[in-house]
Design a protein around this motif. Structure first.
Motif, PDB file in Angstrom:
ATOM      1  N   PRO A  58      61.075  49.416  29.342  1.00 50.92           N
ATOM      2  CA  PRO A  58      62.708  49.549  30.055  1.00 50.92           C
ATOM      3  C   PRO A  58      62.817  49.853  31.762  1.00 50.92           C
ATOM      4  CG  PRO A  58      62.464  51.295  28.242  1.00 50.92           C
ATOM      5  CD  PRO A  58      60.982  50.597  28.510  1.00 50.92           C
ATOM      6  N   GLN A  59      61.165  50.015  32.253  1.00 49.58           N
ATOM      7  CA  GLN A  59      61.203  49.994  33.523  1.00 49.58           C
ATOM      8  C   GLN A  59      60.939  48.667  34.160  1.00 49.58           C
ATOM      9  OE1 GLN A  59      59.092  51.174  31.333  1.00 49.58           O
ATOM     10  NE2 GLN A  59      57.875  52.860  32.039  1.00 49.58           N
ATOM     11  N   LEU A  60      60.898  47.469  33.508  1.00 52.13           N
ATOM     12  CA  LEU A  60      60.603  46.093  33.969  1.00 52.13           C
ATOM     13  C   LEU A  60      61.901  45.468  34.366  1.00 52.13           C
ATOM     14  CD1 LEU A  60      57.538  44.889  31.796  1.00 52.13           C
ATOM     15  CD2 LEU A  60      57.479  45.834  34.191  1.00 52.13           C
ATOM     16  N   ARG A  61      61.914  44.625  35.505  1.00 49.71           N
ATOM     17  CA  ARG A  61      62.794  43.551  35.583  1.00 49.71           C
ATOM     18  C   ARG A  61      62.586  42.428  34.742  1.00 49.71           C
ATOM     19  NH1 ARG A  61      64.855  40.543  41.284  1.00 49.71           N
ATOM     20  NH2 ARG A  61      62.733  39.935  41.061  1.00 49.71           N
ATOM     21  N   LEU A  62      63.425  41.743  34.266  1.00 55.03           N
ATOM     22  CA  LEU A  62      63.266  40.531  33.372  1.00 55.03           C
ATOM     23  C   LEU A  62      63.994  39.371  34.087  1.00 55.03           C
ATOM     24  CD1 LEU A  62      64.581  42.614  30.175  1.00 55.03           C
ATOM     25  CD2 LEU A  62      62.253  42.597  31.089  1.00 55.03           C
ATOM     26  N   GLY A  63      63.329  38.209  34.064  1.00 57.23           N
ATOM     27  CA  GLY A  63      63.817  37.072  34.525  1.00 57.23           C
ATOM     28  C   GLY A  63      63.714  35.846  33.782  1.00 57.23           C
ATOM     29  N   THR A  64      64.573  34.705  33.795  1.00 49.60           N
ATOM     30  CA  THR A  64      64.353  33.645  33.121  1.00 49.60           C
ATOM     31  C   THR A  64      63.861  32.596  34.343  1.00 49.60           C
ATOM     32  OG1 THR A  64      66.574  33.099  33.354  1.00 49.60           O
ATOM     33  CG2 THR A  64      65.770  33.984  31.081  1.00 49.60           C
ATOM     34  N   ALA A  65      62.799  31.813  34.018  1.00 48.43           N
ATOM     35  CA  ALA A  65      62.544  31.005  35.125  1.00 48.43           C
ATOM     36  C   ALA A  65      61.652  29.622  34.514  1.00 48.43           C
ATOM     37  CB  ALA A  65      61.223  31.781  36.095  1.00 48.43           C
ATOM     38  N   ILE A  66      62.552  28.604  33.978  1.00 50.99           N
ATOM     39  CA  ILE A  66      64.177  28.849  34.252  1.00 50.99           C
ATOM     40  C   ILE A  66      64.658  28.500  32.751  1.00 50.99           C
ATOM     41  CG2 ILE A  66      64.285  28.575  36.519  1.00 50.99           C
ATOM     42  CD1 ILE A  66      64.801  25.626  34.350  1.00 50.99           C
ATOM     43  N   VAL A  67      65.857  28.708  32.704  1.00 55.11           N
ATOM     44  CA  VAL A  67      66.799  27.945  31.433  1.00 55.11           C
ATOM     45  C   VAL A  67      67.475  26.724  32.032  1.00 55.11           C
ATOM     46  CG1 VAL A  67      68.907  28.421  29.924  1.00 55.11           C
ATOM     47  CG2 VAL A  67      67.306  30.190  30.477  1.00 55.11           C
ATOM     48  N   PRO A  68      67.129  25.780  31.101  1.00 56.30           N
ATOM     49  CA  PRO A  68      68.076  24.250  31.714  1.00 56.30           C
ATOM     50  C   PRO A  68      69.379  24.458  31.649  1.00 56.30           C
ATOM     51  CG  PRO A  68      66.190  24.027  30.338  1.00 56.30           C
ATOM     52  CD  PRO A  68      66.380  25.425  30.163  1.00 56.30           C
ATOM     53  N   VAL A  69      69.961  23.938  32.431  1.00 51.52           N
ATOM     54  CA  VAL A  69      71.422  23.981  32.593  1.00 51.52           C
ATOM     55  C   VAL A  69      72.277  22.698  31.590  1.00 51.52           C
ATOM     56  CG1 VAL A  69      71.761  24.761  34.859  1.00 51.52           C
ATOM     57  CG2 VAL A  69      71.683  22.264  34.364  1.00 51.52           C
ATOM     58  N   TYR A  70      71.463  22.020  30.900  1.00 50.44           N
ATOM     59  CA  TYR A  70      71.688  21.068  30.014  1.00 50.44           C
ATOM     60  C   TYR A  70      71.487  21.271  28.565  1.00 50.44           C
ATOM     61  CZ  TYR A  70      71.507  17.704  34.211  1.00 50.44           C
ATOM     62  OH  TYR A  70      71.660  17.300  35.144  1.00 50.44           O
ATOM     63  N   THR A  71      70.784  22.150  27.769  1.00 48.51           N
ATOM     64  CA  THR A  71      70.187  22.312  26.612  1.00 48.51           C
ATOM     65  C   THR A  71      71.103  23.352  25.970  1.00 48.51           C
ATOM     66  OG1 THR A  71      68.571  23.824  27.414  1.00 48.51           O
ATOM     67  CG2 THR A  71      67.823  21.443  27.070  1.00 48.51           C
ATOM     68  N   ARG A  72      71.859  23.845  26.586  1.00 52.05           N
ATOM     69  CA  ARG A  72      73.006  24.741  26.257  1.00 52.05           C
ATOM     70  C   ARG A  72      74.279  24.706  26.383  1.00 52.05           C
ATOM     71  NH1 ARG A  72      68.646  27.924  26.983  1.00 52.05           N
ATOM     72  NH2 ARG A  72      67.686  29.460  25.292  1.00 52.05           N
ATOM     73  N   GLY A  73      75.387  24.726  25.704  1.00 54.77           N
ATOM     74  CA  GLY A  73      76.592  24.350  26.367  1.00 54.77           C
ATOM     75  C   GLY A  73      76.889  25.743  27.386  1.00 54.77           C
ATOM     76  N   PRO A  74      77.760  25.189  28.319  1.00 54.95           N
ATOM     77  CA  PRO A  74      78.100  26.530  29.154  1.00 54.95           C
ATOM     78  C   PRO A  74      78.489  27.787  28.511  1.00 54.95           C
ATOM     79  CG  PRO A  74      79.174  24.573  29.886  1.00 54.95           C
ATOM     80  CD  PRO A  74      78.682  24.244  28.443  1.00 54.95           C
ATOM     81  N   GLY A  75      79.302  27.838  27.412  1.00 54.79           N
ATOM     82  CA  GLY A  75      79.745  29.099  26.569  1.00 54.79           C
ATOM     83  C   GLY A  75      78.276  29.800  26.289  1.00 54.79           C
ATOM     84  N   LEU A  76      77.593  29.167  25.535  1.00 52.16           N
ATOM     85  CA  LEU A  76      76.474  29.559  24.846  1.00 52.16           C
ATOM     86  C   LEU A  76      75.365  30.169  25.950  1.00 52.16           C
ATOM     87  CD1 LEU A  76      74.659  30.211  22.359  1.00 52.16           C
ATOM     88  CD2 LEU A  76      73.963  27.885  22.577  1.00 52.16           C
ATOM     89  N   LEU A  77      75.312  29.403  27.120  1.00 50.93           N
ATOM     90  CA  LEU A  77      74.352  29.759  27.984  1.00 50.93           C
ATOM     91  C   LEU A  77      75.132  31.277  28.587  1.00 50.93           C
ATOM     92  CD1 LEU A  77      72.128  29.632  29.822  1.00 50.93           C
ATOM     93  CD2 LEU A  77      73.440  28.208  31.381  1.00 50.93           C
ATOM     94  N   ALA A  78      76.175  31.237  28.789  1.00 50.44           N
ATOM     95  CA  ALA A  78      76.912  32.542  29.263  1.00 50.44           C
ATOM     96  C   ALA A  78      76.651  33.701  28.004  1.00 50.44           C
ATOM     97  CB  ALA A  78      78.131  32.504  29.451  1.00 50.44           C
ATOM     98  N   MET A  79      76.944  33.444  26.643  1.00 47.06           N
ATOM     99  CA  MET A  79      76.525  34.401  25.775  1.00 47.06           C
ATOM    100  C   MET A  79      75.243  34.912  25.867  1.00 47.06           C
ATOM    101  SD  MET A  79      78.946  32.166  22.968  1.00 47.06           S
ATOM    102  CE  MET A  79      78.074  32.904  21.629  1.00 47.06           C
ATOM    103  N   SER A  80      74.305  33.904  25.830  1.00 47.34           N
ATOM    104  CA  SER A  80      72.602  34.351  25.659  1.00 47.34           C
ATOM    105  C   SER A  80      72.211  35.356  27.080  1.00 47.34           C
ATOM    106  CB  SER A  80      71.828  33.134  25.976  1.00 47.34           C
ATOM    107  OG  SER A  80      72.054  32.180  24.896  1.00 47.34           O
ATOM    108  N   ALA A  81      72.925  34.785  28.018  1.00 46.92           N
ATOM    109  CA  ALA A  81      72.734  35.866  29.329  1.00 46.92           C
ATOM    110  C   ALA A  81      73.455  37.163  29.115  1.00 46.92           C
ATOM    111  CB  ALA A  81      73.309  35.114  30.500  1.00 46.92           C
ATOM    112  N   ALA A  82      74.627  37.109  28.756  1.00 48.03           N
ATOM    113  CA  ALA A  82      75.407  38.240  28.586  1.00 48.03           C
ATOM    114  C   ALA A  82      74.563  39.317  27.372  1.00 48.03           C
ATOM    115  CB  ALA A  82      76.997  38.417  28.026  1.00 48.03           C
ATOM    116  N   THR A  83      73.970  38.625  26.569  1.00 54.42           N
ATOM    117  CA  THR A  83      73.331  39.562  25.444  1.00 54.42           C
ATOM    118  C   THR A  83      72.134  40.263  26.037  1.00 54.42           C
ATOM    119  OG1 THR A  83      74.007  38.113  23.726  1.00 54.42           O
ATOM    120  CG2 THR A  83      72.276  39.467  23.291  1.00 54.42           C
ATOM    121  N   LEU A  84      71.454  39.636  26.859  1.00 55.38           N
ATOM    122  CA  LEU A  84      70.090  40.299  27.425  1.00 55.38           C
ATOM    123  C   LEU A  84      70.683  41.105  28.411  1.00 55.38           C
ATOM    124  CD1 LEU A  84      67.272  40.506  27.608  1.00 55.38           C
ATOM    125  CD2 LEU A  84      66.977  38.351  28.690  1.00 55.38           C
TER     126      LEU A  84
END
Length: 317
Positions: A55-81
């Motif tokens: 739990p001490q670590l910062r977590l980052g995606t480098a990177i998630v493509p903007v094309y391979t998920r729909g905008p809503g699903l990308l927001a859902m995935s990010a919100a979950t994490l």
């Protein structure tokens, strides 16, 4: 040293077997773990596990493509994490490449600058809990609202290689993510984004004193990546057009072996960190000394135990 990141998962190590090493990372001095998304694990799952293991670590995606998920699903995935790691998650997005987007995911790789800009603007609104109905120039969204918006919206960083995208990151994002550059190249990138924006870079590290083996692996990676048009243009901008021209000509002619052979040692040594663990740490630090905020080690396979290499590359404290 302020930040010292590493890329997960590690080659040759099952995802579930990462727990012990990830739990150890904060004590070793690592501050961040970052994921990637090509044809291995998805970007979010390894970070979700790491969020619970350390739990001490910062977590980052480098990177998630903007094309391979729909905008809503990308927001859902990010919100979950973001819910699982409040205040510790950074969402890195970018265009990826035509091979990944079109060839592997059957999506159209069109208007990369506009699609990235529009996705960034949509995510800002969606992750803030807003109901989004908007005709963006590259896509439209109607009445989307996250059912579980994060209490703290994550920062959003953009993958950026050349001035147009770098300037977009500086104007509208919380940071820029880049890769395939030398320590001296960091100054060129900084000249565009300014001194204050967070700049993260994935740094390819091959901790071996067998220089010829490290360079052989480096040449394979360089010819595979830097012949992709966006990376070719990036290195033209950085000043390597002439030195890489023989590689490009042979690659275009279909002679992959010769294309590798003509990559000069100095280019490999600029772009691939190799040597003893101490020498590697010193070279990584030189990126920071030239203006990099967040070095993200990408450990290249040498046949040795990756866990021991991760420990050996930990920053001196």
């Amino acid at each position: 040293m302020t930040r010292w990141g590493i890329t997960i998962p590690f080659t040759g190590m099952p995802l579930a077997a990462h727990r012990e090493l990830v739990e150890e990372l904060p004590d070793l001095g690592y501050t961040d773990v970052w994921s990637a998304e090509t044809a291995g694990t998805d970007a979010f799952s390894p970070l979700l596990l790491a969020s619970q293991w350390a739990p001490q670590l910062r977590l980052g995606t480098a990177i998630v493509p903007v094309y391979t998920r729909g905008p809503g699903l990308l927001a859902m995935s990010a919100a979950t994490l973001a819910e699982c790691a409040p205040g510790r998650f950074v969402l890195g997005i970018g265009t990826s490449s035509p091979v990944i987007v079109q060839g592997w995911n059957a999506a159209e790789f069109a208007e990369p600058f506009g699609r990235t800009r529009d996705t960034l603007r949509f995510l800002r609104a969606a992750l803030a809990g807003q109901k989004v109905t908007e005709d963006y120039p590259t896509f439209s969204v109607s009445k989307f609202r996250l059912e579980r918006p994060p209490e703290q919206a994550p920062p959003i960083m953009l993958a950026a290689l050349r001035p147009g995208m770098l300037k977009l990151a500086a104007r509208e994002a919380d940071g820029a993510i880049t890769n395939w550059l030398s320590p001296a190249d960091v100054r060129t990138v900084r000249s565009v984004i300014g001194p204050d924006l967070e700049l993260a870079a994935r740094i390819f590290v091959c901790p071996t004193e067998d220089a010829e083996s490290a360079r052989a692996l480096g040449r394979l990676l360089i010819s595979s990546y830097l012949t992709v048009p966006v990376y070719a243009e990036f290195h033209n901008w950085l000043g390597r057009e002439e030195v890489l021209a023989p590689m490009h000509a042979l690659w275009a002619a279909g002679d992959r072996k010769a294309a590798n052979e003509v990559i000069p040692d100095e280019v490999v040594d600029d772009l691939i960190v190799h040597g003893s663990p101490a020498a590697c740490r010193e070279k990584i630090q030189s990126y920071v000394d030239n203006g990099l905020t967040t070095p993200v080690i990408a450990l290249l396979p040498t046949g040795d135990d990756p866990a021991e290499q991760v420990r050996a590359l930990a920053p001196r404290r």
